[in-house]
Write an enzyme that holds these catalytic residues in place. Structure first.
Site, PDB file in Angstrom:
ATOM      1  N   GLN A 160      39.293 -24.701  -7.967  1.00 52.58           N
ATOM      2  CA  GLN A 160      37.872 -24.475  -8.239  1.00 52.58           C
ATOM      3  C   GLN A 160      37.698 -23.703  -9.542  1.00 52.58           C
ATOM      4  OE1 GLN A 160      34.894 -23.566  -5.193  1.00 52.58           O
ATOM      5  NE2 GLN A 160      34.674 -21.534  -6.111  1.00 52.58           N
ATOM      6  N   HIS A 188      30.155 -17.455 -16.301  1.00 49.81           N
ATOM      7  CA  HIS A 188      29.757 -17.059 -14.942  1.00 49.81           C
ATOM      8  C   HIS A 188      29.329 -15.585 -14.933  1.00 49.81           C
ATOM      9  CE1 HIS A 188      29.756 -16.684 -10.645  1.00 49.81           C
ATOM     10  NE2 HIS A 188      30.487 -17.763 -10.404  1.00 49.81           N
ATOM     11  N   ASP A 198      21.968 -20.281  -4.520  1.00 46.89           N
ATOM     12  CA  ASP A 198      23.046 -20.967  -5.240  1.00 46.89           C
ATOM     13  C   ASP A 198      22.463 -22.257  -5.799  1.00 46.89           C
ATOM     14  OD1 ASP A 198      25.395 -21.875  -6.294  1.00 46.89           O
ATOM     15  OD2 ASP A 198      26.535 -21.816  -4.415  1.00 46.89           O
ATOM     16  N   GLU A 227      24.007 -17.940 -15.090  1.00 47.10           N
ATOM     17  CA  GLU A 227      25.218 -18.476 -15.706  1.00 47.10           C
ATOM     18  C   GLU A 227      24.877 -19.699 -16.560  1.00 47.10           C
ATOM     19  OE1 GLU A 227      27.764 -19.393 -12.371  1.00 47.10           O
ATOM     20  OE2 GLU A 227      26.749 -17.883 -11.160  1.00 47.10           O
ATOM     21  N   ARG A 275      36.371 -10.798 -10.043  1.00 47.11           N
ATOM     22  CA  ARG A 275      35.080 -10.895  -9.362  1.00 47.11           C
ATOM     23  C   ARG A 275      34.092  -9.988 -10.097  1.00 47.11           C
ATOM     24  NH1 ARG A 275      32.974 -14.571  -6.386  1.00 47.11           N
ATOM     25  NH2 ARG A 275      34.784 -14.574  -4.980  1.00 47.11           N
ATOM     26  N   ARG A 295      39.819 -19.091 -16.342  1.00 45.97           N
ATOM     27  CA  ARG A 295      39.571 -17.736 -15.834  1.00 45.97           C
ATOM     28  C   ARG A 295      40.812 -17.095 -15.223  1.00 45.97           C
ATOM     29  NH1 ARG A 295      36.668 -17.928  -9.995  1.00 45.97           N
ATOM     30  NH2 ARG A 295      38.010 -19.510  -9.039  1.00 45.97           N
TER      31      ARG A 295
END
Length: 316
Positions: free
Chosen positions: A98, A185, A230, A290, A74, A103
């Site tokens: 997702q 990201h 978002d 991002e 995170r 990652r």
């Protein structure tokens, strides 16, 4: 190397002087310039977890981030591939989690590079490139079963005196075409998100996930963060998105061969709902800008290569 039109201008090293150093540990690689600027990359996810320039940390990392490989990190710069967000169930990526598997896979550190991948200078006295690789063979059995295509990823992280470059190269090593999305990201650290402005996305259409993924157009040339944001900005004509703090330039994010940008801040309630987002009011000190290719799908034929990424320049 892939030939790309409209490449960002190179950042050139100066001759002579002390050399950059690269230090490899069990689970991470750290590069440092003679100026003291540094970048730290975990082999888990090839996640950049720190980038310091002029004595200041540029990336936000949750104090509760898991750095032991137990879950995606995170904060920092997680690599999203081959799908962004929850994948459509009727797509070839439909069985993946997702944001895909990049990652939360362990990458191979391939060493310090003099590769021409990207446009930041590499191998000079004040710039250094580190390459990380991920291929089909390195995936978990679960990921290989969910997405069985043969591929190679090379992620090049270049620390230069004028900025940080992160470039992802995707090669189709199989006998059939596949489709993918990719995204870097990036969590940027800011002093006060309510006094932060984001420029360079004016007159651009975007999908607003806070408003049920409805299509909107950015009419104001400046984005201000005063609540949950978002948004997926699509087919952006301008290469550079700028982050300002109190009206002063802080960072420039320059897209290379990518046309989309996600802007994200979870704000109060969503930040509280994420167990690995700490402190709870950390949303006040971060904003995600991002770069990626997430509007639809990139098709890659057998033997072909795609390359895209970003150069981030600090004004502080």
């Amino acid at each position: 190397m892939v030939d790309r039109a409209h490449k960002p201008s190179a950042i050139s090293p100066s001759a002579g002087g002390p050399k950059p150093s690269v230090h490899s540990e069990r689970d991470r690689v750290i590069a440092t310039l003679p100026t003291g600027d540094s970048v730290e990359v975990l082999t888990y996810g090839a996640t950049v977890v720190s980038w310091k320039s002029n004595g200041k940390e540029n990336l936000w990392l949750s104090s509760a981030a898991k750095l032991d490989g137990s879950k995606p990190v995170r904060g920092g710069i997680p690599v999203v591939f081959p799908c962004f967000g929850p994948p459509p169930k009727d797509h070839a990526t439909g069985k993946l989690p997702q944001h895909g598997f990049a990652r939360n896979s362990t990458w191979e550190y391939m060493g310090k590079s003099s590769s021409e991948s990207g446009k930041l200078a590499s191998g000079g006295d004040d710039a250094v490139t580190m390459d990380f690789g991920l291929s089909t063979q390195q995936l978990s059995d679960e990921a290989r079963q969910a997405w069985s295509y043969k591929f190679d990823l090379i992620y090049s992280v270049t620390l230069g005196r004028d900025g940080l470059q992160t470039m992802l190269r995707v090669q189709n090593k199989g006998s059939e075409s596949f489709e993918f999305q990719m995204l870097l990201h990036t969590y940027f650290k800011v002093d006060n998100v309510s006094k932060t402005q984001i420029n360079g996305l004016g007159s651009t259409s975007y999908s607003d996930k806070v408003l049920n993924a409805s299509e909107q157009t950015q009419t104001d040339p400046t984005i201000r963060i005063n609540g949950e944001v978002d948004r997926v900005y699509k087919s952006i004509k301008q290469n550079t998105t700028s982050i300002l703090q109190d009206g002063q330039p802080q960072l420039d994010v320059i897209r290379d061969n990518l046309e989309d940008t996600v802007v994200w801040n979870p704000w109060i309630e969503k930040a509280k709902s994420m167990a690995d987002f700490e402190p709870n009011d950390g949303y006040k000190n971060m904003v995600c800008v991002e770069v990626g290719a997430v509007n639809g799908w990139q098709k890659l034929d057998p033997g072909d290569t795609f390359e895209g990424g970003q150069i981030v320049k600090s004004h502080l």
